[in-house]
Design a protein around this motif. Sequence first.
Motif: not given
Ligand SMILES: O=P(O)(O)OC[C@H]1C[C@H](OP(=O)(O)OP(=O)(O)O)[C@H](O)[C@@H]1O
Length: 274
Positions: A101-103, A205-211
Amino acid sequence: MKTRRSDRLVDMARYLLEHPRQLISLSFFAQRYESAKSSISEDLSIIKRTFDERGTGLLHTVPGAAGGVRFISAMSQAEAQEFVAGLCTMVADATRVLPGGYVYLSDILGRPDILRPAGRLITSQYLDCEIDAVMTAATKGIPLAQSVAEELNVPFVIVRDDAKVTEGPMVSVNYLTGSTKRVEKMALSRRSLKPGARVLIVDDFMKAGGTIQGMQTLVHEFDGTVVGTAVFAEGRSTVRLLDNFTSLLHVETNLANGEPIRVNPGNFEQEIYQ
Ligand SMILES: O=P(O)(O)OC[C@H]1C[C@H](OP(=O)(O)OP(=O)(O)O)[C@H](O)[C@@H]1O
């Protein structure tokens, strides 16, 4: 030597654009151009009117002896809608879809002609907020965070996924990556934020928001305040660990109808100004 009005207007506008959110006294300009304060005041009225008409940003006047003017970088509603519509078209490309689900956005977020307006648009969401720093997570969030920090005229700080000797003493937190339900670590140098700092969190990018949630926890470890959270794009996720954020784009992939990707404007406030 007295500077002509036409020359003052050009140089004053440049100076204001290069020092966003900084209070600049009329005396500063009067000395810079060897002109009367009354002339400077008229100059600023012309610049304010033009900025308003062209959607360049806001020129706030602060009255009183300790007053002056402050340029606030912002994007007009019309420009924001046109900019985001162009981004939707650019991102809605099936070849950008990645597993999970990433882009793929790195090419777009490596372009200054996109980063600059994206920084202005994100900044526009926090016109009345006092912000001391922008925080992002290495790596892909860094270019956008730098653009936002430039428009706010504040430092940006980079959270890493591991402690580095070259960063000196670090504060670290564990966080749950919603996407994979793993416990991860992120760390920030103690020198990065002053206690009580007002922080805007920015990521690509935000998917689940954990970061994002991990960065919010880190801000609180510094006794700081999270002023807001802004992401260039939000993806769809079965798990969503936070709901208070601003996105420029909303991206859906692996759609039920077999469509590879769908991109729409995110939840950013369109009624920004004008
Ligand atoms: O909302 P989440 O589920 O937490 O995913 C979102 C993260 C994952 C991804 O980073 P990564 O590709 O893991 O790390 P990097 O930016 O160093 O490539 C993106 O840049 C966000 O920081």
